[in-house]
Design an enzyme around this catalytic site. Structure first.
Site, mmCIF file in Angstrom:
data_model
loop_
_atom_site.group_PDB
_atom_site.id
_atom_site.type_symbol
_atom_site.label_atom_id
_atom_site.label_comp_id
_atom_site.label_asym_id
_atom_site.label_seq_id
_atom_site.Cartn_x
_atom_site.Cartn_y
_atom_site.Cartn_z
ATOM 1 N N LYS A 21 -7.002 18.701 -5.417
ATOM 2 C CA LYS A 21 -7.487 19.766 -4.762
ATOM 3 C C LYS A 21 -7.240 20.911 -5.424
ATOM 4 C CE LYS A 21 -6.074 19.248 -0.126
ATOM 5 N NZ LYS A 21 -5.347 18.873 0.803
ATOM 6 N N ARG A 26 -0.245 22.700 0.852
ATOM 7 C CA ARG A 26 -1.153 21.771 0.715
ATOM 8 C C ARG A 26 -0.535 20.973 -0.302
ATOM 9 N NH1 ARG A 26 -5.468 21.992 4.724
ATOM 10 N NH2 ARG A 26 -5.513 24.457 5.305
ATOM 11 N N GLY A 52 -4.080 12.587 4.940
ATOM 12 C CA GLY A 52 -3.459 12.364 5.213
ATOM 13 C C GLY A 52 -2.242 11.602 5.168
ATOM 14 N N MET A 63 0.398 12.074 2.564
ATOM 15 C CA MET A 63 1.227 13.449 2.663
ATOM 16 C C MET A 63 0.711 14.897 3.392
ATOM 17 S SD MET A 63 1.317 13.406 -1.318
ATOM 18 C CE MET A 63 -0.859 13.856 -2.326
ATOM 19 N N ARG A 93 -14.020 17.910 -2.553
ATOM 20 C CA ARG A 93 -13.680 16.901 -2.776
ATOM 21 C C ARG A 93 -14.680 16.058 -2.899
ATOM 22 N NH1 ARG A 93 -8.424 14.899 1.046
ATOM 23 N NH2 ARG A 93 -9.463 14.495 2.781
ATOM 24 N N HIS A 118 -8.017 10.946 11.306
ATOM 25 C CA HIS A 118 -8.066 9.821 10.797
ATOM 26 C C HIS A 118 -7.883 9.272 10.188
ATOM 27 C CE1 HIS A 118 -3.674 7.314 9.429
ATOM 28 N NE2 HIS A 118 -3.490 8.651 8.492
ATOM 29 N N ARG A 152 -16.398 -29.690 -12.766
ATOM 30 C CA ARG A 152 -15.711 -30.743 -13.152
ATOM 31 C C ARG A 152 -14.540 -31.525 -13.168
ATOM 32 N NH1 ARG A 152 -10.380 -26.888 -11.197
ATOM 33 N NH2 ARG A 152 -10.416 -27.937 -9.436
ATOM 34 N N SER A 156 -14.078 -23.286 -21.025
ATOM 35 C CA SER A 156 -14.361 -21.877 -19.745
ATOM 36 C C SER A 156 -12.241 -22.373 -18.860
ATOM 37 C CB SER A 156 -14.430 -23.076 -18.147
ATOM 38 O OG SER A 156 -14.222 -22.663 -17.134
ATOM 39 N N GLY A 164 -9.915 -21.677 -17.032
ATOM 40 C CA GLY A 164 -9.072 -21.652 -15.846
ATOM 41 C C GLY A 164 -7.975 -21.288 -15.748
ATOM 42 N N CYS A 176 -13.369 -19.561 -15.275
ATOM 43 C CA CYS A 176 -13.952 -19.360 -13.909
ATOM 44 C C CYS A 176 -12.564 -19.732 -12.307
ATOM 45 C CB CYS A 176 -14.386 -22.171 -14.037
ATOM 46 S SG CYS A 176 -12.841 -22.315 -14.405
ATOM 47 N N TYR A 230 -20.071 -15.942 -20.527
ATOM 48 C CA TYR A 230 -19.983 -15.621 -18.559
ATOM 49 C C TYR A 230 -19.011 -15.797 -17.803
ATOM 50 C CZ TYR A 230 -19.273 -20.534 -18.034
ATOM 51 O OH TYR A 230 -18.678 -21.501 -18.106
#
Length: 889
Positions: free
Chosen positions: A40, A110, A119, A121, A354, A470, A632, A778, A780, A845, A865
């Site tokens: 702000k 503020r 909302g 604070m 903002r 709010h 698997r 891979s 896990g 994975c 990947y």
């Protein structure tokens, strides 16, 4: 006490100060200084610098807040001295003075964290008023009603925020006064009414707090600044920070600004607006305003505001200025803005700008539209959308053909659909959630104290408040369905019931919300799969231009595979064969295999499973149309498939036609004290190789079937829980032998690869050796996290929250990968594996493959990947693109 300082860069200069002023002569700060000034304060300074009308004031830096807590919640002497100097400067600029009965200076106080926390604070308006200055304000303005209205508001806010008094106690006095006068609105009370109310308010404050309401403006200011700092650590702020991953160490700034008044009569107003629609993203000015009101009236839902377009009729000149300013702000910041304004006797003042909170759908549309408008680049657009928010777009909505009984219609505050049992308090929402019940939080209006209930509720319904209330703002930020301002419904929170269209609904009754239309329905309404917009497809295609990581899915059925393909999956990174075993038509064959005493008996049972597994793989291979599929082999311990209670054992024994005592003995023999580190994964195949032989054969026969139809595929067969090179060597030879046997039998040739999961620390630190036997790794990461940190993911939930809240872990390590610990092992295995085989394929994975922060880590680590659940594929695609852009930048 040491002098508190803050060093920052401001327009090329290094500045060291506690307080940053902004006014008619310019501003000390700018938009780049959010870490010091908060969002702000930085934006107020920026607006001043580009010539936008902003009431003068100053910002107390976030460092003062940090020091405040270090000093035991005490304002540093040097900082307070700087605050008083800034007050003097403000007095000189405006020609007003704090406490002056002729021309009093009034200010707002503020909060302003560097990340927007709407909302969460505290705010105090009209600070500087007391009995004498209120009289002075009445004479100066010629409007006694305005003066006493401002005073009663100040007493209400200050007594609640600074003195800790329950705000509803004064609200009751206000309601009693309106009832006695026979009026409905605050604005219908006259000056004398409000003057009496102020006296009643102060007396009630004294009765409740045993303290007189402070009259010295300097004392008021010190109390207000401290209260704003304290609001950084209120339960609601802490909950919000956790939800949005905002570090506690940031602290908040405090903005002290000269008051401008929207409550001076019919020529004054206040409002909140967005430069585009925050729900849909449409390029259309969106917001609300109230005539003769102050800012909190709009967001608190005390009066129902008017659409912003009506301001053009009420105050055409001010509206025209507002339109020019919002267009200027959006062009300047190159993003949708959330603005607050006040009109004081036809003069427009901007109080805040903002980056606007928005739904996921709006974020996508705004990003795509701004590219077309040449406001931002494609890479900026990709970075503009939070990957995690995309999940909001991928879940069911209400079926338009389903039977519905409408019981209320409010404002479509946050889109989506939600169904659940009614609760009337945030505490009940939490208890329902803990009991596994879906709930809708129903309130007259929400307040920041409700945040813990809003987090766990499926949806939120309020009877008061507008599109910028709010409830609306917080729900949109969380991706929660919300219907606000539903005046058709009466809520009695004390009786825990709501009345709508002749129905009386109590806690536990079921309703359904449509946050896209604002409709409320009785009972449960059927849902349908979402229809993604063209903007979503545009974003995904744009993301794909940048990303280097491939994105696969974890899928065990053709339906899962189909869903993932629809979301852009480029293969299957994890097909868990054990999930297929739990189907009712095959679990008995699995159990028959488990209780077998000899290899021959096991092979008989496995022969029954073979055609079922083959059919499973054919369906998945066909759905993936030649894309890679990593299967698997059986991973969990056998005890997961067998009964445990006497009743279950008796039932299964009868069904399988075996002796109950024999089955009990088998169950007992399979018992392990720590099954997740026991006889599972590749260890099963070392002792019972026929299990993996059957699965390898099923994969091969399915591949032959697909190949004969002219399709191409390369099955990737993955062996889990490998700890040593020798384990993998033995089982690789077994798999290759069985696959080649099938190829010879069916006279079909196809390529296949054999790899392993890296899910044990030993596998990671010896990855160079294991890579000699693997075509791919891979990771896990679920099990790797368990075995590295020594945490059971099934049990750690009892204490992980405390570890995160106390800063031991930044995040739950099962949600986002522990980059320093588990991540170091991943990086080590990558480096060692590719040292042995430079072209070794590497993927992940675990569900970490769909977590944005984890995906960014995997990109940096050099993986090929990631793989995640079907609905998180778009999240991973966008995360991978952002990772590539950020690394390049």
């Amino acid at each position: 006490m040491e002098t508190l300082t803050e060093t920052s860069q401001s327009k090329g200069k290094t500045v060291t100060q506690n307080v940053y002023y902004f006014g008619s002569q310019g501003a000390d700060g700018n938009a780049s200084m959010k870490d010091v000034l908060g969002g702000k304060g930085a934006n107020l300074a920026e607006m001043v610098s580009i010539g936008i009308p902003v009431p003068p004031g100053f910002t107390i830096s976030t460092a003062v807040c940090t020091q405040y807590y270090k000093d035991g919640k005490r304002l540093a002497d040097a900082a307070w001295k700087d605050v008083l100097a800034a007050v003097s400067r403000l007095e000189k600029e405006l020609g007003k003075k704090f406490g002056d009965v002729q021309n009093p200076l009034l200010v707002s106080v503020r909060s302003g964290a560097r990340a927007s926390m709407p909302g969460m604070m505290d705010t105090i308006l009209n600070l500087g008023l007391n009995d004498e200055t209120t009289e002075g304000l009445a004479k100066k303005s010629g409007n006694a009603r305005f003066a006493y209205d401002s005073y009663r508001r100040f007493i209400q806010m200050y007594s609640n925020v600074v003195m800790g008094m329950n705000g509803s106690l004064l609200e009751i006095l206000l309601e009693d006064m309106k009832a006695a006068k026979g009026v409905h609105l605050d604005t219908e009370l006259n000056a004398e009414d409000l003057k009496k109310l102020c006296v009643s308010f102060k007396q009630r404050v004294l009765e409740e707090t045993a303290k007189r309401f402070p009259t010295d403006p300097v004392e008021q200011l010190q109390g207000a600044v401290s209260a704003v700092f304290e609001s950084w650590n209120t339960p609601r702020a802490i909950t919000y920070r956790k939800l949005h991953e905002i570090p506690e160490s940031w602290g908040t700034a405090v903005n002290v600004q000269a008051m401008v008044f929207g409550n001076m009569g019919q020529d004054s107003a206040t409002g909140v607006a967005f430069t585009r629609n925050p729900s849909t993203g449409e390029r259309k000015f969106f917001g609300e305003f109230l005539i003769n009101a102050q800012g909190e009236d709009v967001v608190a839902g005390i009066r129902t505001p008017q659409p912003i377009t009506e301001l053009e009729k009420a105050m055409p000149e001010a509206y025209g200025q507002l339109v020019k300013i919002y267009q200027n702000l959006e062009a300047h910041y190159k993003d949708m803005q959330d603005i607050e304004f006040t009109i004081e006797q036809h003069k427009l003042w901007m109080l805040q700008t903002r980056t606007g909170k928005r739904t996921a759908a709006a974020a996508v549309r705004i990003a795509m539209d701004m590219v077309k408008e040449n406001l931002i680049s494609e890479s900026d657009a990709v970075l503009r959308v939070d990957p995690a928010s995309l999940e909001q777009l991928l879940h069911p909505t209400l079926d338009t053909k389903a039977k519905k009984e409408l019981i209320g219609h409010g404002l479509p505050a946050s889109p989506g659909a939600a169904c659940g049992q009614i609760v009337f308090t945030p505490e009940d929402a939490e208890s329902f959630h803990e009991a596994g019940k879906k709930c809708i939080l129903v309130r007259v209006e929400t307040s920041p104290e409700d945040i813990h209930g809003m987090v766990v509720a499926r949806g939120i319904l309020t009877t008061r408040g507008g599109m910028t209330s709010h409830a609306a703002v917080v729900a949109r930020g969380m991706g929660k369905c919300c219907v606000a301002g539903c005046g058709d419904i009466e809520v009695d929170e004390s009786k825990e019931e709501m009345r709508a269209k002749g129905f009386v609904l109590k806690k536990g009754d079921v309703i359904t919300l449509d946050g896209s239309t604002g409709e409320v329905f009785l009972g449960e309404v059927k849902t349908v799969e979402p229809q993604l917009s063209g903007h979503f497809d545009e974003l995904m295609q744009m993301a794909d231009k940048f990303r280097k990581l491939k994105v696969r899915t974890n899928a065990d059925t053709p339906k899962d595979a189909q869903t993932a393909r629809r979301f852009g999956a480029e293969g299957i990174g994890l097909c868990r064969t054990e999930h297929m075993f739990f189907d009712s038509d095959r679990i008995d064959s699995v159990r028959e295999m488990i209780v077998a005493d000899t290899k021959q008996e096991r092979e008989v049972a496995l022969a029954k499973l073979l055609p079922m597994q083959r059919s499973d793989f054919i369906g998945i291979f066909e759905e993936m149309s030649g894309l890679p599929v990593t299967v698997r082999l059986l991973d969990p311990p056998l005890h997961e498939f067998i009964p445990h209670t006497d009743e279950e054992i008796r039932h299964v024994a009868q069904k399988l036609g075996i002796d109950e005592v024999r089955l009990k003995f088998k169950v007992k023999s399979l018992h392990e004290f720590n099954p997740m580190l026991g006889h599972r994964g590749c260890r099963l195949a070392i002792t019972y190789p026929e299990i993996y032989e059957m699965q390898a054969r099923a994969i091969a026969e399915a591949a032959c079937h697909i190949t004969k139809k002219g399709a191409k595929l390369i099955p990737e067969i993955m062996i889990p829980l490998v700890a040593t090179e020798k384990e993998l060597a033995i089982l690789r030879e077994l798999v290759e032998r069985e696959v080649r046997k099938v190829q010879a039998e069916q006279k079909v040739s196809f390529e296949f690869t054999v790899g392993t999961m890296i899910e044990l620390p030993r596998a990671a630190v010896t990855a160079d050796q294991i890579a000699r036997q693997a075509d791919f790794f891979s990771f896990g990461t679920n099990d790797l996290t368990q075995t590295t940190i020594g945490l059971s993911r099934d049990d750690a939930g009892k204490f992980l929250g405390a570890y995160v809240s106390q800063g031991i872990f930044e995040r739950d390590p099962f949600v986002s990968i522990d980059q320093k610990g588990v991540g170091s092992l991943v990086q080590l295995a990558v480096d060692l594996g590719r040292k042995t085989k430079p072209n070794l394929k590497l993927g992940v994975c675990g569900e970490h493959g769909g977590d944005p922060a984890s995906v960014e880590f995997f990109h940096r680590a050099g993986l090929d990947y990631v793989s995640c659940s079907p609905y998180r594929v778009p999240v991973a695609r966008l995360s991978a693109a952002r990772a590539a852009i950020l690394k390049k930048n």
